[in-house]
Enzyme design. Structure first.
Site, PDB file in Angstrom:
ATOM      1  N   HIS A 182       0.873  -1.179   0.000  1.00 54.26           N
ATOM      2  CA  HIS A 182       0.000   0.000   0.000  1.00 54.26           C
ATOM      3  C   HIS A 182       0.909   1.227   0.000  1.00 54.26           C
ATOM      4  O   HIS A 182       1.545   1.527   1.004  1.00 54.26           O
ATOM      5  CB  HIS A 182      -0.900  -0.026   1.241  1.00 54.26           C
ATOM      6  CG  HIS A 182      -1.835  -1.196   1.243  1.00 54.26           C
ATOM      7  ND1 HIS A 182      -2.155  -1.920   2.367  1.00 54.26           N
ATOM      8  CD2 HIS A 182      -2.513  -1.776   0.205  1.00 54.26           C
ATOM      9  CE1 HIS A 182      -3.001  -2.896   2.033  1.00 54.26           C
ATOM     10  NE2 HIS A 182      -3.228  -2.827   0.735  1.00 54.26           N
ATOM     11  N   HIS A 275       3.412  -2.570   6.798  1.00 53.70           N
ATOM     12  CA  HIS A 275       2.284  -1.693   6.462  1.00 53.70           C
ATOM     13  C   HIS A 275       2.144  -0.561   7.474  1.00 53.70           C
ATOM     14  O   HIS A 275       2.856  -0.512   8.469  1.00 53.70           O
ATOM     15  CB  HIS A 275       0.980  -2.500   6.476  1.00 53.70           C
ATOM     16  CG  HIS A 275       0.837  -3.440   5.327  1.00 53.70           C
ATOM     17  ND1 HIS A 275      -0.032  -3.230   4.299  1.00 53.70           N
ATOM     18  CD2 HIS A 275       1.478  -4.599   5.048  1.00 53.70           C
ATOM     19  CE1 HIS A 275       0.061  -4.221   3.422  1.00 53.70           C
ATOM     20  NE2 HIS A 275       0.974  -5.072   3.854  1.00 53.70           N
ATOM     21  N   GLU A 351       2.006  -3.647  11.315  1.00 55.52           N
ATOM     22  CA  GLU A 351       1.298  -2.381  11.151  1.00 55.52           C
ATOM     23  C   GLU A 351       1.928  -1.314  12.037  1.00 55.52           C
ATOM     24  O   GLU A 351       2.140  -1.533  13.220  1.00 55.52           O
ATOM     25  CB  GLU A 351      -0.186  -2.539  11.538  1.00 55.52           C
ATOM     26  CG  GLU A 351      -0.965  -3.516  10.660  1.00 55.52           C
ATOM     27  CD  GLU A 351      -1.330  -2.957   9.294  1.00 55.52           C
ATOM     28  OE1 GLU A 351      -1.091  -1.752   9.047  1.00 55.52           O
ATOM     29  OE2 GLU A 351      -1.847  -3.746   8.468  1.00 55.52           O
TER      30      GLU A 351
END
Ligand code: ZN
Length: 397
Positions: A182, A275, A351
């Site tokens: 992403h 991420h 994350e």
């Protein structure tokens, strides 16, 4: 003698907002007055997602500015704006937080620039040039080789760094690291950079010992097209790469197609996919407990990794994170699940926050470049503990 003072009204420079540069993304609705600059975030190309912004404001220093970013109730992650402070920079190296409020649909940024030009972004950008610099400098290390895996839809290179001796007779373990599927999650590449630099430090004992037992396959940027285009979540064709791991194609998702092909060539003993999370103000990992082949062995490896990392740094925790998948319900289109399933290995999505680590907040900078890089360095301590366990398993076979 004193210089004549210009009346404030005539001293204002025209306001210019631009984003036609690497990872730039904004649309100007109106910018006639510094106290009411109105902006919107364009969608990722051919996609519904929008959240990443990055633009340059050229205006009058020492004048109070109010910027509104509109229509965020429909953005990819509305919860991402709650308790969020935007970042700004004069020199494009130091990114500090600025006063930001959210009313449920509009983000209001208030700021008095010290210089004529100031950059604003969703998070500290990681430029494509820096990406190329990272690849170029890494390949000059004795332990590192730069391999071309293929080409993206916009014609950029999909690059892999291989660190360690692939052909050692000791059957080295294969550790795969990917970042930035992403593209707006630029913290992922700052973290990968920190990890890589420690791994290549010949004076670092953790790195030296790791490279006696393991080879690292690192893709520092899985989505260079989306990164340059200023996307949050998709590649040039509007495809979310982290939903492509079951059946990637050269036409839609060459980034995943070539990386997965290489994984099948090398094998995978551990996988870490980096991420950023828009909403949660913590660093955490999400595992593969919903995979059909998740078992006590994987659970033990997870425990080793998490407990080691928690004792290494207060920046990592295991209290807040995503709800765990029920057994057998994993979405196998997601990279972490697909790789964990295909190779029966420890696979984690890491994350990091766009906001801050609420356990250790920093009002001036929030979660920042130096902290991403440090967490990347610390990751190697957790990986080392897993590698030691995997070596034990190898010997007991
Ligand atoms: Zn992500």
């Amino acid at each position: 003698m004193t210089a004549p003072v210009m009346p404030a009204s005539t001293a204002l420079a025209p306001i210019r907002i631009s984003s036609n540069f690497d990872s730039g993304n904004i649309a100007v609705i109106s910018a006639s007055s510094p106290d009411n600059i109105r902006l919107q975030i364009p969608n990722d190309n051919a996609s519904e997602f929008y959240q990443w912004f990055h633009f340059r404001l050229h205006s009058t220093p020492m004048v109070h500015h109010t910027l509104f970013i509109e229509d965020l109730a429909n953005s990819a992650y509305p919860k991402g704006w709650e308790g969020y402070q935007a970042v700004a920079s004069y020199d494009r190296e130091e990114w500090f937080r600025v006063d930001t409020e959210f009313d449920g649909d509009e983000l209001k940024i208030t700021f008095t620039p010290e210089h004529a030009v100031v950059y604003f972004a969703y998070f500290a950008p990681y430029s494509y040039d820096r990406h190329l610099d990272l690849l170029a400098s890494a390949q000059t290390s004795f332990d590192c080789r730069h391999e071309l895996l293929g080409e993206t839809l916009d014609g950029r290179d999909i690059s892999l760094l291989i660190v360690g001796d692939e052909y050692a007779d000791t059957k080295p373990l294969k550790v795969w690291i990917t970042a930035r599927q992403h593209p707006g999650e630029s913290m992922a590449q700052w973290c990968a950079e920190g990890l890589l630099e420690r791994l290549l430090d010949e004076d670092d004992g953790v790195a030296r010992e790791l490279l006696q037992h393991a080879v690292f396959y690192i893709v520092p940027n899985m989505n260079p097209d989306g990164s340059v285009r200023g996307h949050l979540r998709t590649n040039a064709a509007g495809v979310n790469l982290n939903r492509e791991w079951q059946a990637p194609s050269i036409e839609k998702s060459p980034e995943v197609y070539y990386v997965l092909q290489k994984m099948h060539e090398t094998g995978v003993d551990m996988f870490l996919d980096m991420h950023g999370d828009e909403a949660l103000p913590y660093n955490f990992v999400a595992g593969t407990e919903g995979n059909p082949n998740y078992d006590a062995r994987i659970a033990n490896l997870e425990h080793i990794f998490k407990s080691t990392l928690m004792s290494t740094t207060p920046e990592f925790q295991d209290t807040y994170g995503y709800p765990k998948d029920k057994p057998g319900t994993a979405n196998l289109t997601i990279g972490c699940n697909a790789v964990g399933h295909a190779f029966s290995c420890l696979a984690y999505t890491l994350e990091m926050p766009f906001k801050d680590n609420a356990d250790l907040p920093d009002a001036a900078y929030g979660w920042s470049i130096p902290r991403c890089r440090q967490l990347g360095e610390d990751m190697l301590v957790g990986i080392r503990a897993v590698v030691q366990q995997l070596k034990t398993e190898q010997h007991s076979k």
